[in-house]
Design a protein around this motif. Structure first.
Motif, PDB file in Angstrom:
ATOM      1  N   UNK A 152       0.944  -1.356   0.227  1.00 61.35           N
ATOM      2  CA  UNK A 152      -0.040  -0.046  -0.088  1.00 61.35           C
ATOM      3  C   UNK A 152       0.843   1.133  -0.064  1.00 61.35           C
ATOM      4  N   UNK A 153       2.031   1.198   0.640  1.00 65.91           N
ATOM      5  CA  UNK A 153       2.837   2.422   0.655  1.00 65.91           C
ATOM      6  C   UNK A 153       3.584   2.515  -0.299  1.00 65.91           C
ATOM      7  N   UNK A 154       3.798   1.629  -1.241  1.00 67.94           N
ATOM      8  CA  UNK A 154       4.510   1.472  -2.574  1.00 67.94           C
ATOM      9  C   UNK A 154       3.615   2.045  -3.485  1.00 67.94           C
ATOM     10  N   UNK A 155       2.413   1.795  -3.299  1.00 68.15           N
ATOM     11  CA  UNK A 155       1.536   2.333  -4.475  1.00 68.15           C
ATOM     12  C   UNK A 155       1.106   3.684  -3.900  1.00 68.15           C
ATOM     13  N   UNK A 156       1.092   4.183  -2.725  1.00 69.87           N
ATOM     14  CA  UNK A 156       0.620   5.443  -2.429  1.00 69.87           C
ATOM     15  C   UNK A 156       1.773   6.363  -2.411  1.00 69.87           C
ATOM     16  N   UNK A 157       2.911   5.802  -2.652  1.00 66.33           N
ATOM     17  CA  UNK A 157       3.954   7.220  -2.650  1.00 66.33           C
ATOM     18  C   UNK A 157       4.031   7.725  -4.125  1.00 66.33           C
ATOM     19  N   UNK A 158       3.878   6.918  -5.221  1.00 64.79           N
ATOM     20  CA  UNK A 158       4.115   7.602  -6.421  1.00 64.79           C
ATOM     21  C   UNK A 158       2.607   8.408  -6.881  1.00 64.79           C
ATOM     22  N   UNK A 159       1.586   8.010  -6.097  1.00 69.42           N
ATOM     23  CA  UNK A 159       0.289   8.778  -6.146  1.00 69.42           C
ATOM     24  C   UNK A 159       0.466  10.142  -5.483  1.00 69.42           C
ATOM     25  N   UNK A 160       1.009  10.209  -4.516  1.00 72.19           N
ATOM     26  CA  UNK A 160       1.190  11.201  -3.602  1.00 72.19           C
ATOM     27  C   UNK A 160       2.029  12.230  -4.269  1.00 72.19           C
TER      28      UNK A 160
END
Length: 171
Positions: A152-160
């Protein structure tokens, strides 16, 4: 465009390499893909390799947890089997020494109490095995939650990062 690159490649190789190298290298055309596609492919490959490494690391951890649990269960069961075998061997040795009815009656009572004790021991070992299995399952669940959190963090970081860049571009 591809043909032009192939011709340029042949001319380049005629000037710089010997005959053996020319024979091999003539069939390697210059790339007709833009640099952007190569960068995107490299990014995709690096992400795939990172996810594959993460998957293999987590699979190794899960395997280690499972093997540790199986070792504990095997130790419990072997200890119980050894104890029951010793008690049974002692009982058989006493049965071989029986010479009269009174000794047989005492042996009968001892046999029933040993059967009850072995049944209680089997139940206790089963409870311990269930406890080990539950502990192993909890460890595997914690590992899975850790993996999901990392994903979840790996996906959320690029989105952020994209949202932040979009907000900066909008200003």
């Amino acid at each position: 465009m591809f043909v032009e690159d192939f011709v340029k490649c042949r001319i380049f190789f005629k000037k710089r390499y010997c005959a053996a190298q020319k024979a091999l290298l003539v069939f390697i055309p210059l790339s007709h893909f833009p640099l952007r596609d190569k960068v995107m492919t490299q990014q995709l490959n690096s992400q795939i390799f990172a996810y594959a490494k993460q998957l293999s690391d987590n699979a190794f951890k899960a395997h280690a947890l499972t093997i540790r649990g199986l070792e504990q269960v095997a130790e419990l069961q072997l200890a119980a089997l050894e104890k029951q075998a010793q008690v049974t061997a002692d009982f058989i040795a006493q049965a071989a020494e029986v010479r009269d009815i009174e000794a047989l009656r005492g042996l009968w009572e001892k046999g029933t109490s040993l059967g009850r004790e072995q049944a209680e021991s089997a139940v206790a070992v089963t409870k311990e095995v269930v406890a080990v299995a539950q502990k192993t399952a909890e460890s595997l669940n914690a590992l899975l939650q850790e993996q999901q959190k990392a994903a979840n963090e790996a996906v959320a970081a690029p989105v952020a990062a994209i949202k932040k860049a979009a907000a900066a571009a909008a200003k």
